[in-house]
Design a protein around this motif. Structure first.
Motif, PDB file in Angstrom:
ATOM      1  N   PRO A 148       5.271  13.133   3.487  1.00 16.09           N
ATOM      2  CA  PRO A 148       4.375  12.067   3.941  1.00 16.09           C
ATOM      3  C   PRO A 148       3.367  12.584   4.970  1.00 16.09           C
ATOM      4  CG  PRO A 148       6.637  11.284   3.882  1.00 16.09           C
ATOM      5  CD  PRO A 148       6.692  12.772   3.670  1.00 16.09           C
ATOM      6  N   VAL A 149       2.112  12.207   4.798  1.00 13.82           N
ATOM      7  CA  VAL A 149       1.068  12.659   5.724  1.00 13.82           C
ATOM      8  C   VAL A 149       1.372  12.188   7.140  1.00 13.82           C
ATOM      9  CG1 VAL A 149      -1.382  12.468   6.300  1.00 13.82           C
ATOM     10  CG2 VAL A 149      -0.687  12.829   3.925  1.00 13.82           C
ATOM     11  N   LYS A 150       1.969  10.998   7.267  1.00 10.68           N
ATOM     12  CA  LYS A 150       2.281  10.499   8.613  1.00 10.68           C
ATOM     13  C   LYS A 150       3.300  11.396   9.323  1.00 10.68           C
ATOM     14  CE  LYS A 150       5.844   7.158   7.149  1.00 10.68           C
ATOM     15  NZ  LYS A 150       6.971   7.935   7.689  1.00 10.68           N
ATOM     16  N   ASP A 151       4.210  12.004   8.562  1.00 14.02           N
ATOM     17  CA  ASP A 151       5.161  12.932   9.170  1.00 14.02           C
ATOM     18  C   ASP A 151       4.464  14.208   9.619  1.00 14.02           C
ATOM     19  OD1 ASP A 151       7.169  11.132   8.737  1.00 14.02           O
ATOM     20  OD2 ASP A 151       8.129  12.233   7.103  1.00 14.02           O
ATOM     21  N   LEU A 152       3.545  14.701   8.792  1.00  9.35           N
ATOM     22  CA  LEU A 152       2.787  15.893   9.175  1.00  9.35           C
ATOM     23  C   LEU A 152       1.954  15.616  10.413  1.00  9.35           C
ATOM     24  CD1 LEU A 152       1.861  18.777   8.625  1.00  9.35           C
ATOM     25  CD2 LEU A 152       0.129  17.854   7.066  1.00  9.35           C
ATOM     26  N   GLU A 153       1.317  14.451  10.464  1.00  4.04           N
ATOM     27  CA  GLU A 153       0.496  14.124  11.628  1.00  4.04           C
ATOM     28  C   GLU A 153       1.359  13.997  12.880  1.00  4.04           C
ATOM     29  OE1 GLU A 153      -3.290  11.456  12.958  1.00  4.04           O
ATOM     30  OE2 GLU A 153      -2.051  10.680  11.325  1.00  4.04           O
ATOM     31  N   MET A 190       0.856  -1.195   0.000  1.00  2.00           N
ATOM     32  CA  MET A 190       0.000   0.000   0.000  1.00  2.00           C
ATOM     33  C   MET A 190       0.893   1.246   0.000  1.00  2.00           C
ATOM     34  SD  MET A 190      -3.027   1.005   2.670  1.00  2.00           S
ATOM     35  CE  MET A 190      -4.010   2.476   2.415  1.00  2.00           C
ATOM     36  N   SER A 191       0.646   2.159  -0.942  1.00  4.51           N
ATOM     37  CA  SER A 191       1.486   3.344  -1.054  1.00  4.51           C
ATOM     38  C   SER A 191       1.245   4.306   0.104  1.00  4.51           C
ATOM     39  CB  SER A 191       1.229   4.057  -2.384  1.00  4.51           C
ATOM     40  OG  SER A 191      -0.115   4.494  -2.459  1.00  4.51           O
ATOM     41  N   GLU A 192       2.286   5.038   0.436  1.00  4.50           N
ATOM     42  CA  GLU A 192       2.206   5.986   1.540  1.00  4.50           C
ATOM     43  C   GLU A 192       1.481   7.251   1.113  1.00  4.50           C
ATOM     44  OE1 GLU A 192       5.440   7.332   4.785  1.00  4.50           O
ATOM     45  OE2 GLU A 192       5.959   7.855   2.719  1.00  4.50           O
ATOM     46  N   LEU A 193       0.594   7.746   1.966  1.00  2.00           N
ATOM     47  CA  LEU A 193      -0.116   8.993   1.688  1.00  2.00           C
ATOM     48  C   LEU A 193       0.858  10.160   1.775  1.00  2.00           C
ATOM     49  CD1 LEU A 193      -3.429   8.509   3.704  1.00  2.00           C
ATOM     50  CD2 LEU A 193      -3.137   8.401   1.224  1.00  2.00           C
ATOM     51  N   ARG A 194       0.820  11.040   0.775  1.00  2.00           N
ATOM     52  CA  ARG A 194       1.695  12.197   0.753  1.00  2.00           C
ATOM     53  C   ARG A 194       0.887  13.454   0.467  1.00  2.00           C
ATOM     54  NH1 ARG A 194       7.155  11.230   0.667  1.00  2.00           N
ATOM     55  NH2 ARG A 194       7.752   9.036   0.505  1.00  2.00           N
ATOM     56  N   ILE A 195       1.443  14.593   0.852  1.00  2.00           N
ATOM     57  CA  ILE A 195       0.799  15.870   0.583  1.00  2.00           C
ATOM     58  C   ILE A 195       0.869  16.172  -0.906  1.00  2.00           C
ATOM     59  CG2 ILE A 195       0.969  18.365   0.968  1.00  2.00           C
ATOM     60  CD1 ILE A 195      -0.179  16.836   3.344  1.00  2.00           C
ATOM     61  N   LEU A 196      -0.269  16.576  -1.461  1.00  2.00           N
ATOM     62  CA  LEU A 196      -0.378  16.970  -2.863  1.00  2.00           C
ATOM     63  C   LEU A 196      -0.622  18.472  -2.942  1.00  2.00           C
ATOM     64  CD1 LEU A 196      -2.813  14.130  -4.009  1.00  2.00           C
ATOM     65  CD2 LEU A 196      -0.294  14.120  -4.122  1.00  2.00           C
ATOM     66  N   LEU A 197      -0.332  19.060  -4.092  1.00  2.00           N
ATOM     67  CA  LEU A 197      -0.643  20.485  -4.254  1.00  2.00           C
ATOM     68  C   LEU A 197      -2.123  20.748  -4.019  1.00  2.00           C
ATOM     69  CD1 LEU A 197       1.514  21.439  -7.373  1.00  2.00           C
ATOM     70  CD2 LEU A 197       1.822  22.243  -5.029  1.00  2.00           C
ATOM     71  N   GLY A 198      -2.966  19.778  -4.318  1.00  2.00           N
ATOM     72  CA  GLY A 198      -4.404  19.938  -4.110  1.00  2.00           C
ATOM     73  C   GLY A 198      -4.797  20.111  -2.657  1.00  2.00           C
ATOM     74  N   HIS A 199      -3.919  19.665  -1.741  1.00  2.00           N
ATOM     75  CA  HIS A 199      -4.220  19.856  -0.321  1.00  2.00           C
ATOM     76  C   HIS A 199      -4.171  21.329   0.074  1.00  2.00           C
ATOM     77  CE1 HIS A 199      -3.196  15.443   0.258  1.00  2.00           C
ATOM     78  NE2 HIS A 199      -4.340  15.581   0.913  1.00  2.00           N
ATOM     79  N   GLY A 200      -3.598  22.153  -0.770  1.00  4.65           N
ATOM     80  CA  GLY A 200      -3.540  23.586  -0.479  1.00  4.65           C
ATOM     81  C   GLY A 200      -4.449  24.403  -1.369  1.00  4.65           C
TER      82      GLY A 200
END
Length: 335
Positions: free
Chosen positions: A101-106, A1-11
């Motif tokens: 990575p979203v996990k790093d942001l969290e 399963m690929s890791e969730l990452r921040i996309l430009l769309g998140h902003g």
């Protein structure tokens, strides 16, 4: 399963943005002030207000003893506390590099939430921006803070008077040396850990012991030496300190000797410098040493009317040397 990452769309302000805000930020920061997500939050404050802001670009964003999130909360809480204010509300602005990575942001968000709870402050508003990969270095955070200043409290770097005692709350240089060794991948003997901590509880105890406390400063960039120079110049007094009295951990001392650095110029993120009336020195030290963030507090020197605007260090050999301000930081991006 690929890791969730921040996309430009998140902003973008669209669906991905709302998912990020609701699913991550509100999940950890949610409170009655922030959760309505209005354009501005309403808070109630009476009397004198202290207001500050700071931006955090530390590299690496995770390090022993903390991370950029804990640093952002503690740094702003401490800036308010250095004016004798009780920190109340913080803002939190995030500039996120695409691909983080979203996990790093969290992980960072959780750390901020825990630090805010420890300090007893509310994260009242925030903002999120996402920039293209390469336009930032993983994550930058800006925080602003509001605090209430109690009546009759007058804490300022302009208040030092000849005869006053100079006190530090603990060992110097822990944060700066930790960041340096982590960034350079240096494996040194002994444990190094950042001292990032909220100091508002310690300051409250100090003010109870001495409401006449003159000045407070947190020795961040430029360390103890720069902070003492700022106090000396602002108060138009001289300062003399005893080198042997300045607490420095064995790990920091050993690392400085190996790398040729002066621990007096290394950054701290959970320590303070206080100027107190000489007659209150004992009471203040006792109050500090009974607090978890002041266990190693020590009196390190005195304010003098000699050599106004200068700081003089007395060595264990009886020699005296002027401690000046460095032209630039020993190394950048420590906060």
């Amino acid at each position: 399963m690929s890791e969730l990452r921040i996309l430009l769309g998140h902003g973008s302000g669209g669906g991905l943005s709302h998912e990020l805000i609701a699913g991550l930020f509100l999940r950890h920061f949610g409170n009655p002030v922030l959760s309505p997500l209005e354009d501005a939050s309403l808070v109630e404050v009476e009397g004198r207000i202290a207001f500050t802001t700071d931006s955090y670009v530390v590299k690496p964003i995770f390090f022993p003893g903390g991370d950029i999130g804990r640093l952002a909360v503690c740094g702003t809480v401490n800036d308010l506390s250095m004016r004798g204010a009780k920190p109340l509300f913080l803002s939190a602005g995030f500039i996120i590099e695409e691909g983080l990575p979203v996990k790093d942001l969290e992980r960072v968000v959780i750390s901020m939430s825990e630090a805010a709870q420890e300090a007893g402050v509310i994260i009242a508003c925030g903002d999120t921006k996402v920039v293209e990969k390469g336009a930032a270095d993983r994550l930058f955070i800006n925080t602003a803070g509001i605090g209430a200043v109690p009546e009759r409290i007058d804490v300022s770097v302009q208040n030092g008077r000849p005869g006053d005692s100079v006190i530090v709350s603990g060992t110097m240089g822990d944060h700066g040396m930790t960041i340096l060794t982590q960034r350079q991948g240096l494996a040194l003997r002994g444990s190094l850990s950042s001292d990032a901590s909220p100091l508002n509880g310690l300051v409250e105890a100090m003010l109870k012991a001495s409401p006449e406390l003159r000045a407070l400063r947190d020795p961040t960039r430029g360390g103890l030496a720069t902070t003492l120079n700022e106090i000396a110049r602002s108060s138009k007094v001289g300062i003399e300190i005893e080198e042997a009295a300045v607490p420095i951990s064995e790990g920091v001392q050993a690392a400085c000797e190996m790398l040729g650095l002066d621990p007096l110029y290394l950054a701290n993120e959970g320590k303070l410098v206080a100027v107190v009336p000489a007659e209150d020195e004992g009471k203040v030290l006792t109050a500090m040493q009974q607090h978890r963030y002041g266990v190693h507090a020590a009196a390190v020197g005195r304010i003098t009317d000699d050599h106004p605007g200068r700081v003089v260090l007395r060595t264990p050999f009886g020699l005296r040397r002027v401690i000046d301000v460095l032209a630039a930081d020993q190394f950048p991006r420590i906060c």
